[in-house]
Design an enzyme around this catalytic site. Structure first.
Site, short mmCIF file in Angstrom:
data_model
loop_
_atom_site.label_atom_id
_atom_site.label_comp_id
_atom_site.label_asym_id
_atom_site.label_seq_id
_atom_site.Cartn_x
_atom_site.Cartn_y
_atom_site.Cartn_z
N GLN A 127 -11.11 -5.16 10.14
CA GLN A 127 -9.65 -5.14 10.28
C GLN A 127 -9.23 -4.68 11.68
OE1 GLN A 127 -7.83 -5.71 7.08
NE2 GLN A 127 -6.21 -6.27 8.50
N LYS A 176 -3.75 -0.03 9.66
CA LYS A 176 -3.12 -1.11 8.90
C LYS A 176 -4.21 -1.93 8.25
CE LYS A 176 0.34 -3.74 7.72
NZ LYS A 176 -0.03 -3.40 6.33
N ASN A 231 -4.18 -15.41 -3.94
CA ASN A 231 -3.11 -15.52 -2.95
C ASN A 231 -3.52 -16.38 -1.75
OD1 ASN A 231 -2.17 -14.08 -0.16
ND2 ASN A 231 -0.47 -14.30 -1.59
N LYS A 287 -9.47 -7.77 13.84
CA LYS A 287 -8.49 -8.77 13.43
C LYS A 287 -7.09 -8.37 13.91
CE LYS A 287 -8.91 -9.45 9.19
NZ LYS A 287 -9.10 -10.00 7.88
N GLY A 317 -1.69 -5.56 0.44
CA GLY A 317 -2.50 -6.07 -0.67
C GLY A 317 -3.84 -6.62 -0.21
N ASP A 318 -4.67 -6.94 -1.15
CA ASP A 318 -5.95 -7.63 -0.94
C ASP A 318 -6.37 -8.10 -2.33
OD1 ASP A 318 -8.23 -7.93 1.31
OD2 ASP A 318 -9.24 -7.48 -0.55
N LYS A 356 -8.59 0.34 5.76
CA LYS A 356 -8.71 -0.39 4.50
C LYS A 356 -8.85 0.62 3.37
CE LYS A 356 -9.00 -4.65 2.88
NZ LYS A 356 -8.36 -5.89 3.34
P1 NDP Z 1 -6.76 -12.45 -4.99
O1 NDP Z 1 -7.08 -11.30 -5.85
O2 NDP Z 1 -5.36 -12.98 -5.00
O3 NDP Z 1 -7.73 -13.68 -5.32
C1 NDP Z 1 -9.11 -13.54 -5.22
C2 NDP Z 1 -9.77 -14.84 -5.68
O4 NDP Z 1 -11.14 -14.79 -5.38
C3 NDP Z 1 -9.64 -15.08 -7.17
O5 NDP Z 1 -9.63 -16.45 -7.42
C4 NDP Z 1 -10.92 -14.43 -7.69
O6 NDP Z 1 -11.36 -14.95 -8.94
C5 NDP Z 1 -11.90 -14.80 -6.60
N1 NDP Z 1 -12.95 -13.78 -6.52
C6 NDP Z 1 -12.80 -12.46 -6.26
N2 NDP Z 1 -13.97 -11.82 -6.29
C7 NDP Z 1 -14.88 -12.75 -6.60
C8 NDP Z 1 -16.29 -12.74 -6.77
N3 NDP Z 1 -16.99 -11.58 -6.64
N4 NDP Z 1 -16.90 -13.90 -7.04
C9 NDP Z 1 -16.19 -15.05 -7.16
N5 NDP Z 1 -14.86 -15.14 -7.00
C10 NDP Z 1 -14.23 -14.01 -6.73
O7 NDP Z 1 -7.19 -12.03 -3.51
P2 NDP Z 1 -6.72 -12.62 -2.12
O8 NDP Z 1 -6.48 -14.09 -2.24
O9 NDP Z 1 -5.66 -11.75 -1.59
O10 NDP Z 1 -8.01 -12.35 -1.21
C11 NDP Z 1 -9.08 -13.31 -1.10
C12 NDP Z 1 -9.88 -13.00 0.15
O11 NDP Z 1 -9.04 -13.08 1.31
C13 NDP Z 1 -10.51 -11.61 0.21
O12 NDP Z 1 -11.74 -11.69 0.91
C14 NDP Z 1 -9.52 -10.81 1.05
O13 NDP Z 1 -10.13 -9.70 1.68
C15 NDP Z 1 -9.13 -11.88 2.06
N6 NDP Z 1 -7.86 -11.64 2.75
C16 NDP Z 1 -6.69 -11.48 2.03
C17 NDP Z 1 -5.50 -11.30 2.71
C18 NDP Z 1 -4.19 -11.26 2.00
O14 NDP Z 1 -3.16 -11.28 2.69
N7 NDP Z 1 -4.14 -11.23 0.68
C19 NDP Z 1 -5.48 -11.19 4.18
C20 NDP Z 1 -6.75 -11.45 4.82
C21 NDP Z 1 -7.88 -11.64 4.11
P3 NDP Z 1 -11.01 -14.14 -10.29
O15 NDP Z 1 -9.56 -14.36 -10.54
O16 NDP Z 1 -11.90 -14.78 -11.32
O17 NDP Z 1 -11.36 -12.71 -10.02
#
Ligand code: NDP
Length: 447
Positions: free
Chosen positions: A113, A92, A243, A116, A167-168, A128
């Site tokens: 993961q 997962k 997200n 976690k 998603g991620d 992943k």
């Molecule tokens: P999203 O794609 O929804 O958002 C990612 C955000 O981070 C955007 O604002 C993006 O900016 C920014 N970002 C991404 N890459 C970079 C980078 N290299 N430098 C600067 N900013 C960056 O992703 P999520 O919110 O889902 O995920 C965010 C983090 O949380 C990740 O590390 C993910 O692994 C972790 N996570 C997510 C979960 C989930 O349920 N979604 C669960 C647990 C962890 P821009 O729009 O400009 O690309």
């Protein structure tokens, strides 16, 4: 520096074999260092070669994804699914679509993961996947054709009891919908094979909010236990505006905090009046735009291009964007400005040296594996609802999420105390997750 010969030997062998996989080595190093007290206390882990087995994925699948863009041009990307450890449940973990994706990134995420998922207390193994596909600037039709092409290979490796992606970064509700539609088409089955599905076709209420909300529930509980404090009137700074960041901002404000800054990969916005989250949602979720647009409608807000948000003074820092976002320089700035809590919404957003600085300065540090486990926890609840063919209310799911996040804090502190680690939430989380997975592996024999 390792204290045990066993952890040192396993890490050095991995380093010699995979020296180019820097993110993966960073994640493994952190875990191996922190589980040394358990390795010292019981020889069974070495006897069963648990570390060697844990740092090697059960299966690594990589494939070519070929699709056609709007101009009729054939495009290719790389696709990955690494099934890391299935000892306590179906694999997962999310799918990440971002140009930076490579085997090292997928491996570090898959490795984390495993731990976690164990912390949630649910029956979930770890994995992943993802692709170097960049959805920015692509039409909905192009994203759909890419997702369909990605699933044309992935479908044969996943299943509701085998491997359940979610998603991620770069994979939200739109992408999950396209992926699920293609899975259903190829297999002629309506099963809970993906989580984060739309509410109209098997999704769970509160899944969208779960990671961000869970992060704040965890942070609030850690603050309550360790400093008898809470979010009330605290200044909160968040990196990212995806997200996790958006729903962390929503819950932080609901709990009494004032969120003053958020970012994307172009820069950050600072709003001394408090971030207007409705506006951020409109820009980032509805229009898929850039955070720069925020300042058009907010007279006191400023946009700072190409800078990290960590120069803004805050009490609570919530890194919710990507890995290695807070290094030594950023940690120094945060500490100088009086940060009290750093809680990781993203995976591995803080470098090991920055974590050491927070520890030395008495900052409460909430590690990703524990603090952002709310997303996968509610994914586990989505799987349970799919199996039972029921749909729980938002409040039912949210109540279960709150219990899970509080339990993770409790379990981490209890384990830290057992191994004389004081209030080390990261050490406690790593050890309790390690024990759960390792003991299941040993019970199931050599495989
Ligand atoms: P999203 O794609 O929804 O958002 C990612 C955000 O981070 C955007 O604002 C993006 O900016 C920014 N970002 C991404 N890459 C970079 C980078 N290299 N430098 C600067 N900013 C960056 O992703 P999520 O919110 O889902 O995920 C965010 C983090 O949380 C990740 O590390 C993910 O692994 C972790 N996570 C997510 C979960 C989930 O349920 N979604 C669960 C647990 C962890 P821009 O729009 O400009 O690309």
């Amino acid at each position: 520096m390792f204290k045990t010969k066993y952890a040192k030997r396993v890490f050095e062998a991995l380093e010699a074999r995979l020296s180019h996989e820097t993110e993966f080595l960073q994640a493994v190093h952190e875990v191996l260092l922190s589980v040394e007290p358990v390795l010292e206390s019981d020889p069974k882990y070495e006897k069963n070669a648990i570390l060697e087995r844990m740092v090697d994925p059960d299966r690594q699948i990589s494939f070519r994804v070929t699709w056609v863009d709007d101009a009729g041009q054939v495009q290719t990307n790389r696709g990955y699914r690494f099934e890391f450890n299935g000892a306590i449940g179906p694999y997962k973990g999310g799918l990440r679509f971002h140009p930076s994706v490579n085997p090292s990134i997928i491996k570090f995420l898959g490795f984390e993961q495993v731990f976690k998922n164990a912390l949630t207390g649910l029956w979930l193994g770890g994995g992943k996947g993802g692709s170097d596909f960049d959805s920015r600037g692509k039409s909905d039709g192009e994203v759909m054709r890419f997702c369909q092409a990605f699933m044309n290979e992935l479908y044969r490796h996943i299943g509701a009891n085998t491997d359940v992606p979610a998603g991620d970064i770069g994979v939200g509700g739109r992408e999950i919908g396209f992926l699920y539609g293609q899975y259903r088409k190829l297999t002629n089955e309506f099963t809970g094979v993906l989580t984060g599905k739309g509410l109209g076709y098997g999704g769970s209420l509160a899944r969208t909010e779960a990671t961000g909300y869970g992060l704040c529930y965890y942070t609030a509980e850690a603050m309550r236990q360790l400093s008898n404090d809470d979010f009330t009137d605290k200044t909160v700074v968040i990196s990212g505006s995806g997200n996790v960041a958006i729903f962390a901002a929503e819950k932080a404000a609901e709990l009494g905090g004032k969120v003053v800054a958020m970012s994307d990969s172009g820069g950050y916005v600072y709003d001394p009046d408090g971030i207007h989250l409705g506006l951020i949602k409109e820009i980032k979720l509805e229009k898929r735009g850039r955070i720069l647009e925020y300042i058009k409608n907010r007279k006191n807000a400023q946009y700072v291009a190409d800078k990290k948000v960590w120069e803004i003074p805050c009490d609570i820092a919530l890194p919710c964007a990507t890995q290695n976002d807070i290094g030594v320089d950023e940690a120094h700035k945060l500490i100088k400005n009086g940060v009290k809590v750093v809680a990781e919404g993203a995976n591995m957003p803080t470098t090991p040296k920055a974590i050491d600085l927070f520890r030395e300065s008495g900052v409460i540090f909430c590690p990703a594996k524990a603090a952002n486990a709310g997303g996968v926890a509610v994914s586990g609840l989505e799987m349970a609802q799919n199996s039972m063919r029921v749909a729980w209310s938002f409040d039912e799911v949210d109540a279960k999420l709150q219990i899970i996040m509080k339990n993770i804090v409790e379990q981490s502190l209890t384990t830290a105390a057992k191994y004389n680690l004081g209030n080390d939430l990261a050490g406690g989380a790593n050890i309790s997750a390690f024990e759960r997975v390792a003991d299941a592996m040993i019970a199931q024999g050599v495989s």
